[in-house]
Design a protein around this motif. Structure first.
Motif, PDB file in Angstrom:
ATOM      1  N   THR A  89      17.988  -6.937   1.952  1.00 23.66           N
ATOM      2  CA  THR A  89      18.604  -7.540   0.770  1.00 23.66           C
ATOM      3  C   THR A  89      17.633  -8.507   0.095  1.00 23.66           C
ATOM      4  OG1 THR A  89      19.550  -9.206   2.233  1.00 23.66           O
ATOM      5  CG2 THR A  89      20.967  -7.370   1.604  1.00 23.66           C
ATOM      6  N   THR A  90      17.884  -8.769  -1.171  1.00 26.65           N
ATOM      7  CA  THR A  90      17.110  -9.765  -1.908  1.00 26.65           C
ATOM      8  C   THR A  90      17.767 -11.131  -1.740  1.00 26.65           C
ATOM      9  OG1 THR A  90      18.374  -9.499  -3.949  1.00 26.65           O
ATOM     10  CG2 THR A  90      16.504  -8.008  -3.618  1.00 26.65           C
ATOM     11  N   ARG A  91      17.196 -12.126  -2.403  1.00 27.48           N
ATOM     12  CA  ARG A  91      17.712 -13.493  -2.329  1.00 27.48           C
ATOM     13  C   ARG A  91      19.138 -13.591  -2.868  1.00 27.48           C
ATOM     14  NH1 ARG A  91      15.120 -16.321   0.600  1.00 27.48           N
ATOM     15  NH2 ARG A  91      13.231 -16.817  -0.553  1.00 27.48           N
ATOM     16  N   PHE A  92      19.566 -12.607  -3.663  1.00 26.04           N
ATOM     17  CA  PHE A  92      20.856 -12.696  -4.345  1.00 26.04           C
ATOM     18  C   PHE A  92      21.982 -11.989  -3.586  1.00 26.04           C
ATOM     19  CE2 PHE A  92      17.374 -12.932  -7.281  1.00 26.04           C
ATOM     20  CZ  PHE A  92      17.699 -14.004  -8.093  1.00 26.04           C
ATOM     21  N   GLU A  93      21.637 -11.165  -2.619  1.00 29.44           N
ATOM     22  CA  GLU A  93      22.622 -10.340  -1.926  1.00 29.44           C
ATOM     23  C   GLU A  93      22.922 -10.926  -0.551  1.00 29.44           C
ATOM     24  OE1 GLU A  93      20.896  -6.268  -2.064  1.00 29.44           O
ATOM     25  OE2 GLU A  93      19.663  -7.205  -3.601  1.00 29.44           O
ATOM     26  N   ASN A  94      24.173 -10.818  -0.137  1.00 30.91           N
ATOM     27  CA  ASN A  94      24.547 -11.373   1.153  1.00 30.91           C
ATOM     28  C   ASN A  94      25.782 -10.682   1.699  1.00 30.91           C
ATOM     29  OD1 ASN A  94      24.159 -13.224   3.273  1.00 30.91           O
ATOM     30  ND2 ASN A  94      23.692 -14.856   1.809  1.00 30.91           N
ATOM     31  N   ASP A  95      25.917 -10.721   3.027  1.00 30.76           N
ATOM     32  CA  ASP A  95      27.107 -10.157   3.657  1.00 30.76           C
ATOM     33  C   ASP A  95      28.058 -11.253   4.118  1.00 30.76           C
ATOM     34  OD1 ASP A  95      25.711 -11.158   5.811  1.00 30.76           O
ATOM     35  OD2 ASP A  95      25.291  -9.205   6.726  1.00 30.76           O
ATOM     36  N   CYS A  96      27.743 -12.509   3.794  1.00 32.79           N
ATOM     37  CA  CYS A  96      28.649 -13.622   4.077  1.00 32.79           C
ATOM     38  C   CYS A  96      28.451 -14.675   2.990  1.00 32.79           C
ATOM     39  CB  CYS A  96      28.406 -14.203   5.467  1.00 32.79           C
ATOM     40  SG  CYS A  96      26.737 -14.828   5.743  1.00 32.79           S
ATOM     41  N   MET A 112      20.469 -24.142  -0.920  1.00 36.66           N
ATOM     42  CA  MET A 112      21.196 -23.221  -0.045  1.00 36.66           C
ATOM     43  C   MET A 112      21.307 -21.841  -0.677  1.00 36.66           C
ATOM     44  SD  MET A 112      24.609 -23.928   2.176  1.00 36.66           S
ATOM     45  CE  MET A 112      25.862 -23.850   0.901  1.00 36.66           C
ATOM     46  N   GLN A 113      21.135 -20.837   0.164  1.00 33.37           N
ATOM     47  CA  GLN A 113      21.263 -19.453  -0.292  1.00 33.37           C
ATOM     48  C   GLN A 113      22.715 -19.020  -0.165  1.00 33.37           C
ATOM     49  OE1 GLN A 113      18.893 -16.560   1.778  1.00 33.37           O
ATOM     50  NE2 GLN A 113      19.686 -14.849   0.606  1.00 33.37           N
ATOM     51  N   ASN A 114      23.399 -19.003  -1.278  1.00 27.69           N
ATOM     52  CA  ASN A 114      24.777 -18.529  -1.322  1.00 27.69           C
ATOM     53  C   ASN A 114      24.821 -17.050  -1.685  1.00 27.69           C
ATOM     54  OD1 ASN A 114      26.721 -20.790  -0.892  1.00 27.69           O
ATOM     55  ND2 ASN A 114      25.482 -21.723  -2.518  1.00 27.69           N
ATOM     56  N   LYS A 115      25.914 -16.441  -1.358  1.00 29.11           N
ATOM     57  CA  LYS A 115      26.120 -15.047  -1.761  1.00 29.11           C
ATOM     58  C   LYS A 115      26.376 -14.987  -3.259  1.00 29.11           C
ATOM     59  CE  LYS A 115      29.141 -11.072  -0.986  1.00 29.11           C
ATOM     60  NZ  LYS A 115      30.266 -10.543  -0.167  1.00 29.11           N
ATOM     61  N   ILE A 116      25.584 -14.186  -3.946  1.00 29.31           N
ATOM     62  CA  ILE A 116      25.786 -13.964  -5.378  1.00 29.31           C
ATOM     63  C   ILE A 116      26.481 -12.614  -5.592  1.00 29.31           C
ATOM     64  CG2 ILE A 116      24.673 -13.798  -7.630  1.00 29.31           C
ATOM     65  CD1 ILE A 116      24.505 -16.587  -6.293  1.00 29.31           C
ATOM     66  N   ILE A 117      25.953 -11.577  -4.954  1.00 30.86           N
ATOM     67  CA  ILE A 117      26.568 -10.246  -5.025  1.00 30.86           C
ATOM     68  C   ILE A 117      26.537  -9.614  -3.634  1.00 30.86           C
ATOM     69  CG2 ILE A 117      26.011  -9.804  -7.451  1.00 30.86           C
ATOM     70  CD1 ILE A 117      23.576  -8.191  -6.519  1.00 30.86           C
ATOM     71  N   ASP A 118      27.288  -8.561  -3.467  1.00 32.04           N
ATOM     72  CA  ASP A 118      27.250  -7.786  -2.222  1.00 32.04           C
ATOM     73  C   ASP A 118      25.898  -7.094  -2.089  1.00 32.04           C
ATOM     74  OD1 ASP A 118      29.874  -8.319  -1.339  1.00 32.04           O
ATOM     75  OD2 ASP A 118      30.669  -6.815  -2.738  1.00 32.04           O
ATOM     76  N   PRO A 119      25.496  -6.746  -0.855  1.00 30.46           N
ATOM     77  CA  PRO A 119      24.251  -5.989  -0.676  1.00 30.46           C
ATOM     78  C   PRO A 119      24.265  -4.704  -1.494  1.00 30.46           C
ATOM     79  CG  PRO A 119      24.994  -6.843   1.425  1.00 30.46           C
ATOM     80  CD  PRO A 119      26.093  -7.133   0.439  1.00 30.46           C
ATOM     81  N   LEU A 120      23.169  -4.438  -2.178  1.00 26.92           N
ATOM     82  CA  LEU A 120      23.045  -3.235  -2.996  1.00 26.92           C
ATOM     83  C   LEU A 120      22.572  -2.054  -2.144  1.00 26.92           C
ATOM     84  CD1 LEU A 120      21.341  -4.834  -6.125  1.00 26.92           C
ATOM     85  CD2 LEU A 120      23.710  -4.016  -5.969  1.00 26.92           C
TER      86      LEU A 120
END
Length: 820
Positions: A554-561, A575-583
Motif C-alpha cells: 500500500t501507499t501512504r494513503f491506503e490502510n487496513d485500519c 500520524m499516518q491515518n487511513k485515507i482510503i482502503d487498500p487499492l
C-alpha cells in the motif's frame, strides 16, 4: 471547449505512448489520464467539494449535481525527502480526489509540493503493482505472471526456510527504506541487514566525528529557522530550494532579515538563482575551497582564540614522532568504546606555567606550545594544522577550484566575521570520493571561527526536518522475543555484490538496487547469483525486474485500519491515518510480515494491527509529553502534534559541550594517521579530477543531482510529473556545439561501465565540462538504460576506516556524450 477536448486527446495519446513503453506485465494495468480522472469525478471535486446543492450552473448550462459521499482525512507524505509533510486529503465516493497542505499544522510548514499534489493520479497510475507477481523468465527478462497472495507467500516462506536450514540465518538479507512502516522481518528471520550503505555519508564522515552529531549524515547543528540570525548563510553543494521544499520560505525569510545568501555550486541551480551571489566551482573541489579559506583565516588572524582554547582540540598536545595525542594513560586497544575524556583526559600546555596538564584542569591552554615532556617532543594540534597547510595556499585553492583568489579571501573574511551558517548537501560534492576531506575541513573551519552553538551559527546539512535537524520525538518500541535478533552484518551493503559472503536470499522493501549502488551491472550480476529475490513496493521499480516475486504494498494513503504509524516531521509528531482502503490487491507491510510470521509459527509476536503498534510507540516512550498522548488526541489536532519546546529555535551545543569523547570539537583524527588525514589535506577525487588522462575518452563530469520532480528514484512513473519532466541530460551549449549535437537530440551517454540513451538539453546553467542528469533515471523512463550503469562504485582505501564506511561516489564519474 474544443481546446479542452484537444488537450485531453493529446494527454490521452501521450499516456498511450507511455503505456506502450511500460514493462510487458504492466500493460494490463489501469492508466488514468486527465480524461478518465474527469469521468471519475476527480476534477469536478476541485470545483464543488461541498455537496449541499442539488444542481449548479456551468457556462450557462443547467447541470444536475450528483450526490457524493465525501470525507476528509489527515496523513503525512514521504520520509525519503525529509519532508514528512502533513496532508489534508479529500475522498469522494472512496476515491482520493484532492491533496492539500494540512493547515492545522502546529508550526510553519503548511506546504505541499508537486509530488504531493500528483498523488491523486499517481496512486491509481499504471506503475502500481496490482497483484503479487511471480517471475517466469530469466532474471532481468521482465516476464511475470499474477499469482495469489497465498501461493506467493507459501512459496517464499518455504524457500526461506530451506535456505536458512541449509546455510543458516545469515544467508538471508533484509533491506528496508524510509517509506516503510514497522519492519520486524530482519529480527524475525535473524537475517543480516544492509550495514553501511555508502549513500549520503560523504560530508558526514569528515564532519561528524569532530562534533559528535549526525551519525555520519552531517545533520546540521541548528535549524534553518536560525538563518534569520545569520550574517552569512554559505550554501556549498546543496540545492536547498529544490531538495527541501517545505523549508524554502526560511531561505527567503533569512534573506529578508539581512543574511547574505551565497551559494557555491558548479552549476547555476535554483538556489544559486535565488541567492545574493553564486560562486561557480570545479566539481569535487569543495575541500580545496575550505582549505583555502582556512589558510586565509590563519594568515590574517581571524580566528576565535577563546573558542579554540576552551571548546576544541586545537590546544591538545601531539607526539611529533608518532602523531599520537598525549593522554593521561595509553588507551586500551581492546576497549569496545573510546574512553571519555574525563577518565582519560588529553593533555594541553598551561600558558601560565608552561607545564603539561589535563585539559579538564586548565583554564588557559597555550595554542602555540611546543614542549619536551618525558623525553619526547610535543606540539599542539593548532601548530600541526599550520604546518600541514604550509604547502597549501589560497593561490593553490584558486587553481584547483577555479574560484579567484580574491573571492576566496573575501568569502573567508565574511565567514569568520560571523555569525555564519555553513549549509552542506547530500547531492553534490557529498557524492565525491574525497567528500570526507571536505567535511573534515568544514569542521576545522567551524572550530577556528566558533561558528557553532550560538544564534545564526551552525554547520551541516539543513535539509529535511525528520533527519535530526530540529526537535524529535523519542518514541517507544515494539519488543520481540530475545531470541529474535538480527544477525551481525558480515559487511557493508555495497560489498555483498563483490566479496565472499553468506547471502543467498534478498528481501527488499523499496528500490535499493537502483538507488544505493553505483555501477548497476555489478548489482545485476549479484542478483542473478542469489537463490531467492523478493521485492516489496507499491510500484514496479527497476529492481523488480531481477526479482523472483514482486509483492504489492500500500501507499501512504491506503490502510487496513484507522491508523498505522507515527513519525517526527519538522518539530511535530505526524500520524499516518487511513485515507482510503487498500487499492487493487495491495497489502500493508505489517500484514505481509504477519502472514510470514503465521507461516513460521510466531504470529503472536507481532502487533495485531497498526493501531496496536502506534499505541505502543506512544505508551512506551520515556518522555512524559509523549507517553500521555493517544492517537485520539493527535487526531483531535488533525493528525499533527507539536513536540515540546518547538516554539524555540533549536541550537545544539549552546553550552559549548559537544557530543564527543572529550566534550569538545575534536578536529584531530588520530585514526586517520595511516592515511595522512589526521588533519584535512587536499586530495583529488578518484575519477572526476581535472587532469585525469581518462578525460581524453570521457571528458565530461557526470553529475546526478536532486530535483523537485523526484524523490530519489520515486515518482518516475507519476504521469502528471512526466508531463513536466522526463529524464534528459543537460549539457552546456558550447560542449554540444563541439560534438555537433543540437538541443533535443537523442544522445548516447557512455563510459567503460555502461551506456544509456536520453534526450539532451542545451543548458547554459551547466558548467562547461559537465553533464547533469537528475538522479533516479531508470530504464523504463529513459530511451535506453539505467543511469546507475554509468556511476562510479569505487572507494578510497581509507573508506573502510571512516565513521560509517566509504561514500559511494556516484558523481565522481566521467562520461562522453555523443549523438545517437
Amino acid at each position: 471547449m474544443q481546446h479542452t477536448s484537444a488537450s485531453m486527446q493529446s494527454t490521452s495519446e501521450q499516456s498511450a505512448s507511455l503505456q506502450g513503453a511500460l514493462p510487458s506485465h504492466e500493460k494490463h494495468l489501469t492508466a488514468l489520464t486527465r480524461r478518465s480522472l474527469l469521468k471519475a469525478g476527480g476534477v469536478l471535486g476541485l470545483f464543488a467539494l461541498a455537496g449541499g446543492a442539488t444542481s449548479c450552473s456551468f457556462l450557462g448550462a443547467h447541470v444536475e449535481k450528483p450526490q457524493h459521499t465525501e470525507t476528509v482525512g489527515y496523513t503525512y507524505h514521504q520520509g525519503h525527502c525529509g519532508g514528512m509533510c502533513p496532508l489534508k486529503c479529500t475522498v469522494r465516493d472512496g476515491r482520493l480526489v484532492l491533496v492539500e497542505p494540512n493547515t492545522c499544522c502546529h508550526d510553519r510548514y503548511e506546504t505541499i509540493c508537486l509530488k504531493g499534489i500528483s498523488e491523486i493520479q499517481h496512486i491509481y497510475g499504471a506503475g502500481r503493482v496490482q497483484t503479487p507477481l511471480k517471475r517466469v523468465g530469466k532474471r532481468g527478462e521482465n516476464k511475470f505472471v499474477s499469482v495469489s497472495w497465498e501461493e506467493a507467500l507459501d512459496d517464499i516462506v518455504a524457500k526461506l526456510q530451506a535456505i536458512r536450514s541449509q546455510y543458516g540465518n545469515k544467508a538471508v538479507y533484509v533491506r528496508t527504506c524510509d517509506e516503510t512502516g514497522p519492519i520486524f522481518l530482519k529480527d524475525m528471520l535473524q537475517a543480516q541487514g544492509s550495514g553501511n550503505t555508502g549513500i549520503d555519508v560523504g560530508n558526514g564522515n569528515g564532519l561528524d566525528p569532530a562534533i559528535g552529531l549526525g551519525g555520519g549524515y552531517a545533520t546540521a547543528t541548528a535549524e534553518a529557522r536560525d538563518w534569520v540570525n545569520s550574517r552569512l548563510v554559505l550554501t556549498v553543494g546543496s540545492n536547498f530550494c529544490e531538495s527541501t521544499l517545505p523549508q524554502v520560505r526560511l531561505f527567503f525569510e533569512a534573506k529578508e532579515a539581512g543574511a547574505r545568501m551565497i551559494t557555491v555550486d558548479p552549476h547555476f541551480s535554483t538556489t544559486a538563482g535565488k541567492s545574493d551571489e553564486w560562486i561557480p566551482i570545479e566539481p569535487g573541489t569543495d575541500a580545496a575551497l575550505f582549505l583555502g579559506m582556512i589558510v586565509h583565516i590563519l594568515d590574517k588572524g581571524l580566528t576565535d582564540q577563546q573558542f579554540m582554547k576552551l571548546h576544541t582540540s586545537f590546544p591538545y598536545l601531539v607526539d611529533t614522532s608518532t602523531g599520537k595525542l598525549l593522554r593521561h594513560h595509553e588507551p586500551d586497544p581492546n576497549a569496545k568504546k573510546p574512553e571519555k575524556g574525563d577518565t582519560n583526559p588529553f593533555y594541553v600546555c598551561d600558558a601560565n606555567t608552561s607545564a603539561p596538564c589535563a585539559y579538564t584542569q586548565c583554564a588557559n591552554p597555550d595554542l602555540n606550545a611546543t614542549i619536551t615532556f618525558q623525553n619526547k617532543t610535543y606540539t599542539t594540534v593548532f601548530n600541526l594544522l599550520k604546518q600541514t597547510l604550509k604547502s597549501f595556499s589560497v593561490a593553490e585553492a584558486a587553481r584547483i577550484t577555479h574560484i579567484p583568489e580574491k573571492k576566496i579571501c573575501e568569502l573567508a573574511a565574511l565567514y569568520a566575521q560571523g555569525p555564519s551558517s555553513l549549509a552542506l548537501g547530500w547531492g553534490g560534492n557529498d557524492k565525491m570520493a574525497n567528500a570526507d576531506i571536505a567535511g573534515h575541513a568544514a569542521a576545522v573551519l567551524t572550530a577556528l571561527t566558533g561558528n557553532v552553538g550560538k544564534p545564526g551559527a551552525g554547520v551541516g546539512v539543513y535539509v529535511g526536518g525528520s533527519f535530526g535537524t530540529g526537535y524529535s520525538a523519542k518514541f517507544g518500541s515494539w519488543s520481540l522475543p530475545s531470541y529474535m535478533k538480527a544477525s551481525k552484518n558480515e559487511m557493508a551493503a555495497y560489498d555483498f555484490r563483490t566479496k565472499p559472503n553468506s547471502v543467498r536470499a534478498a528481501i527488499v522493501f523499496g528500490d535499493d538496487a537502483a538507488q544505493h549502488f553505483g555501477n548497476m551491472n555489478v548489482t545485476k550480476a549479484w542478483y542473478e547469483k542469489l537463490d531467492l529475490v523478493v521485492q516489496l513496493d507499491p510500484y514496479f521499480t527497476e529492481a523488480c525486474k531481477w526479482s523472483d516475486y514482486v509483492l504489492p504494498l500500500t501507499t501512504r494513503f491506503e490502510n487496513d485500519c484507522a491508523f498505522s504509524n507515527i513519525k517526527t516531521g519538522y518539530n511535530n509528531i505526524v500520524m499516518q491515518n487511513k485515507i482510503i482502503d487498500p487499492l487493487f490487491e495491495a497489502k500493508t507491510d505489517l500484514w505481509v510480515q504477519q502472514e510470514i510470521a503465521r507461516r513460521l509459527g510466531c504470529a503472536d509476536v507481532l502487533p495485531k494491527t497498526g493501531e496496536d503498534y502506534v499505541r505502543q510507540l506512544l505508551k512506551g516512550s520515556k518522555d512524559p509529553s509523549i507517553n500521555t498522548l493517544t492517537p485520539e488526541k493527535i487526531n483531535e489536532a488533525f493528525g499533527v502534534w507539536p513536540i515540546k519546546g518547538n516554539e524555540k529555535i533549536k541550537h545544539c551545543f549552546e553550552d559549548g559541550k559537544f557530543s564527543t569523547p572529550s566534550g569538545r570539537m575534536d578536529v584531530y583524527y588520530e585514526d586517520m594517521l595511516a592515511f595522512n588525514q589526521q588533519l584535512p589535506l587536499w586530495e583529488a577525487p578518484l575519477e572526476a579530477y581535472e587532469d585525469n588522462p581518462l578525460r581524453e575518452r570521457f571528458p565530461l563530469q557526470f553529475a546526478n543531482t536532486r530535483t523537485r520532480f523526484r524523490i530519489h528514484n520515486q515518482f518516475n512513473d507519476a504521469q502528471w510529473l512526466q508531463s513536466i519532466y522526463v529524464p534528459t541530460i543537460a549539457v552546456n551549449p558550447a560542449d554540444l556545439e563541439k560534438r555537433g549535437i543540437k538541443n533535443g537530440d537523442v544522445v548516447r551517454v557512455k563510459n567503460d561501465r555502461g551506456l544509456i540513451k536520453v534526450h539532451v538539453q542545451a543548458n547554459e546553467a551547466i558548467r562547461p565540462g559537465c553533464a547533469r542528469l537528475y538522479e533516479g533515471a531508470t530504464a523504463d523512463f529513459t530511451i535506453e538504460g539505467n543511469m546507475q550503469e554509468l556511476t562510479n562504485d569505487a572507494y578510497v582505501p581509507r573508506g573502510e576506516k571512516l565513521m560509517v564506511g566509504p561514500v559511494i561516489p556516484f558523481s565522481d564519474t566521467l562520461v562522453e556524450v555523443e549523438k545517437a
